[in-house]
Each structure stands twice: as structure tokens, then as C-alpha cells.
Design an enzyme around this catalytic site. Structure first.
Site, PDB file in Angstrom:
ATOM      1  N   HIS A  18       0.903 -58.600 -16.807  1.00  0.00           N
ATOM      2  CA  HIS A  18       0.403 -57.551 -15.912  1.00  0.00           C
ATOM      3  C   HIS A  18      -0.311 -58.135 -14.697  1.00  0.00           C
ATOM      4  O   HIS A  18      -0.122 -57.653 -13.574  1.00  0.00           O
ATOM      5  CB  HIS A  18      -0.532 -56.608 -16.668  1.00  0.00           C
ATOM      6  CG  HIS A  18       0.122 -55.921 -17.824  1.00  0.00           C
ATOM      7  ND1 HIS A  18      -0.586 -55.192 -18.758  1.00  0.00           N
ATOM      8  CD2 HIS A  18       1.434 -55.848 -18.199  1.00  0.00           C
ATOM      9  CE1 HIS A  18       0.249 -54.702 -19.661  1.00  0.00           C
ATOM     10  NE2 HIS A  18       1.476 -55.095 -19.350  1.00  0.00           N
ATOM     11  N   HIS A  52       7.102 -49.057 -17.003  1.00  0.00           N
ATOM     12  CA  HIS A  52       6.304 -50.185 -17.484  1.00  0.00           C
ATOM     13  C   HIS A  52       7.192 -51.384 -17.805  1.00  0.00           C
ATOM     14  O   HIS A  52       6.788 -52.535 -17.579  1.00  0.00           O
ATOM     15  CB  HIS A  52       5.483 -49.814 -18.717  1.00  0.00           C
ATOM     16  CG  HIS A  52       4.585 -50.927 -19.141  1.00  0.00           C
ATOM     17  ND1 HIS A  52       3.387 -51.203 -18.518  1.00  0.00           N
ATOM     18  CD2 HIS A  52       4.734 -51.891 -20.085  1.00  0.00           C
ATOM     19  CE1 HIS A  52       2.832 -52.267 -19.056  1.00  0.00           C
ATOM     20  NE2 HIS A  52       3.639 -52.705 -20.021  1.00  0.00           N
ATOM     21  N   ASP A 111       6.671 -55.136 -16.366  1.00  0.00           N
ATOM     22  CA  ASP A 111       6.697 -56.365 -17.153  1.00  0.00           C
ATOM     23  C   ASP A 111       7.724 -57.353 -16.607  1.00  0.00           C
ATOM     24  O   ASP A 111       7.472 -58.565 -16.540  1.00  0.00           O
ATOM     25  CB  ASP A 111       7.036 -56.051 -18.609  1.00  0.00           C
ATOM     26  CG  ASP A 111       5.851 -55.550 -19.415  1.00  0.00           C
ATOM     27  OD1 ASP A 111       4.703 -55.661 -18.939  1.00  0.00           O
ATOM     28  OD2 ASP A 111       6.085 -55.044 -20.536  1.00  0.00           O
ATOM     29  N   HIS A 128      10.167 -59.458 -22.952  1.00  0.00           N
ATOM     30  CA  HIS A 128       9.613 -60.698 -22.404  1.00  0.00           C
ATOM     31  C   HIS A 128      10.467 -61.917 -22.745  1.00  0.00           C
ATOM     32  O   HIS A 128      10.737 -62.756 -21.884  1.00  0.00           O
ATOM     33  CB  HIS A 128       8.196 -60.910 -22.929  1.00  0.00           C
ATOM     34  CG  HIS A 128       7.262 -59.788 -22.624  1.00  0.00           C
ATOM     35  ND1 HIS A 128       6.924 -59.436 -21.334  1.00  0.00           N
ATOM     36  CD2 HIS A 128       6.586 -58.932 -23.429  1.00  0.00           C
ATOM     37  CE1 HIS A 128       6.083 -58.419 -21.363  1.00  0.00           C
ATOM     38  NE2 HIS A 128       5.867 -58.099 -22.618  1.00  0.00           N
TER      39      HIS A 128
END
Length: 307
Positions: free
Chosen positions: A78, A236, A240, A263
Site C-alpha cells: 500500500h 483494491h 495492490d 501478490h
């Protein structure tokens, strides 16, 4: 020209997974410094950690960086998204613990703090990585692709069994302040069924529904206050992705597409991109090219208010 922050910017809070309190300070740095973290609580070994894809320790729930001395900092995605989305090229990020504070679960407090302090131009031209040919990585039913593009673009597609999330897709050109305006206030989220399992494994100990995370339970949002956007989850995921892509070490001029990606897959994509011959090159940006990078055209009045 390259930029840095005009002065120190301080953020406090607790880590989403560790639950430990943390104080993070974004400090100015000289041209060509890049983005580095420094653990101020470590004195017996190297405490400097590069914000770079090749020091990422694989984790499905957050992005953790680990230097050669074994010193780590977690949940960096973030703050890295805010750094990239504000057009900051050089900074030293000091932190007094192992995990970046989650603040409200989004990048918005970081964006507002950085832009309130302001940016300073440095005597060096911006350099960026230009994608020259498509690269794709796959893991099960998840894929991530980076392809040539004149602008930095992110497309994302998610598909969850929970009816309150379901299928969501979004595409954005990341220039003209679109990150801050469209994505920065979208919070991390999870399914209610996953919360107890994460906490049993020592994760999500600092999560509070409605305060720094959105929790979904089947066909309803169980967090107080509901959603900031009807498609907040996919927004969101894009946030990311920008934060994880920022670990390339310079802006990437390319078109990223993620389908059920996370991720780990985005990090694998960067590793594959830089391992593929003639897939990417570094370029020195002129004014027109710099204007197409994330952070360009960012106007304070378009940054969302902190909820």
C-alpha cells in the site's frame, strides 16, 4: 525530472497481520537513490532493505521484503502504491518494526500525507522500464500479463463465490492522477470464513472490520459502514498490483492484466519479465513520456477525503 518528498512524512498505526504498533517516516532522498526501507529498530546488522522485486519473500496475503542479512519489512504494497501513484521516485522509508502500518486498509492516508507535504524536483531525468513484448505467468486459474503499451494501464478481473463480491472487472489508464482519484481509497478485504483461519495462523491480528478492512459474508458486507465503491474489491486488487509493480525499481510503461492474480503472481511476473531476453528496456523519459506515468496530473482537490 525525478522527485522526492519535500520533508519527512510520518504515519502511525498497527500492522495488519502482526498487530504490532509501527511508526513509518517517508524521508527525502537524493536523485538516483530509488526507494529503500530502513528498520530503525535494528542495529546489529544491515537494516537497509531495497524496495525491489528480487528481494520479495513469497506470501499470498502480503508483500514482504527481506535483505541479505535477514531483516524484513512486510505489507509494503500500500505504501509502495502511494509512492508510485504520487510520482515519487526517491525516498528513504524508515520504520520501527517488521510491518508497515495498515492505517485504514487503503493507500489513501499515505497519498494525502505525501501530497500534503509536497514533492521536490531533483536534478536528474526520470527513467522507466518500457515493456517490449508480452510476458505471462500462470498459477492454476490465475494469470498475470504485462504487454507493450504507450501508457501505464492496469486491467483486473476477479471472481469470488461470495455474492457480495462476485465477478468484477475494471480497466484504468494510470496517468492523470487516476490512481489517487479512482483506487487509493479502496481497502483490503477478505471473506468472513477466512478470518478465523488467518488468525489461527498468526495473521490478520491487527485487522478490524470497517476500520482497516472490509469483510464479506456470502451475500452481504459484514463490516460497519459498508463499501466506499460498489466494486471496491477489484479496485483494491488494482491498488495492490500497482504497489507490487513499483518494486521493479522504476515505473513500468506497459499494460498489466491480472485475472484472479495476487501478490505472488505479480512478483513472479516481474521476475519473468526481467529474465526474458529483450522483453524490457530502460529508457530516459522526456516531458511527454513522464506526463503519461502514474502521479502525473495529480490534483489535490481530486484526492478523496479520508473516510
Amino acid at each position: 525530472m525525478q522527485t522526492t518528498v519535500k520533508g519527512p512524512v510520518v504515519f502511525t498505526g498497527c500492522g495488519l497481520h502482526s498487530g504490532k504498533p509501527a511508526r513509518l517516516t517517508v524521508r527525502p532522498a537524493m536523485a538516483e537513490h530509488g526507494i529503500w526501507f530502513r528498520r530503525t529498530d535494528i542495529s546489529d546488522r544491515d537494516a537497509l532493505i531495497p524496495a525491489r522485486y528480487d528481494v520479495v519473500r513469497q506470501s499470498p496475503l502480503c508483500t514482504t521484503l527481506v535483505n541479505e542479512a535477514g531483516v524484513s519489512v512486510g505489507t509494503v504494497e500500500h505504501i509502495m502504491a502511494a509512492i508510485a501513484g504520487c510520482g515519487v521516485h526517491n525516498a528513504l522509508i524508515e520504520i520501527d518494526g517488521p510491518e508497515v502500518p495498515i492505517v485504514d486498509g487503503s493507500a489513501l492516508p499515505f497519498v494525502r500525507g505525501i501530497m500534503r507535504r509536497g514533492l521536490r524536483r531533483l536534478p536528474a531525468r526520470v527513467r522507466a522500464f518500457e515493456v517490449l513484448k508480452p510476458v505471462t505467468v500462470t498459477q492454476g486459474d490465475a494469470t498475470a500479463t504485462i504487454a507493450p503499451s504507450d501508457v501505464v494501464r492496469i486491467d483486473f478481473h476477479i471472481d469470488f463465490a461470495d455474492a457480495a463480491i462476485g465477478r468484477q472487472s475494471k480497466s484504468l489508464n494510470m496517468s492523470n492522477g487516476s490512481f489517487a482519484r479512482e483506487l487509493s481509497d479502496s481497502r483490503t478485504f477478505c471473506r468472513k470464513d477466512d478470518v478465523k483461519q488467518m488468525q489461527a495462523n498468526g495473521l490478520a491480528l491487527g485487522g478490524t472490520p470497517g476500520v482497516n478492512a472490509v469483510v464479506f459474508d456470502g451475500d452481504r458486507v459484514s463490516s460497519p459502514g459498508g463499501l466506499r465503491h460498489s466494486d471496491e474489491p477489484v479496485r483494491h486488487k488494482m491498488l495492490d498490483a500497482l504497489g507490487d509493480l513499483a518494486l521493479a525499481g522504476a515505473p513500468i510503461i506497459g499494460h498489466y492484466t491480472g485475472t484472479r492474480a495476487g501478490h505472488t503472481l505479480t512478483n513472479q511476473l516481474l521476475r519473468e519479465l526481467f529474465a526474458t531476453p529483450d522483453a524490457v528496456r530502460m529508457v530516459t523519459c522526456d516531458a511527454e513520456m513522464t506526463a503519461r506515468l502514474p502521479g502525473s496530473g495529480l490534483v489535490w482537490d481530486e484526492i478523496p477525503e479520508v473516510a
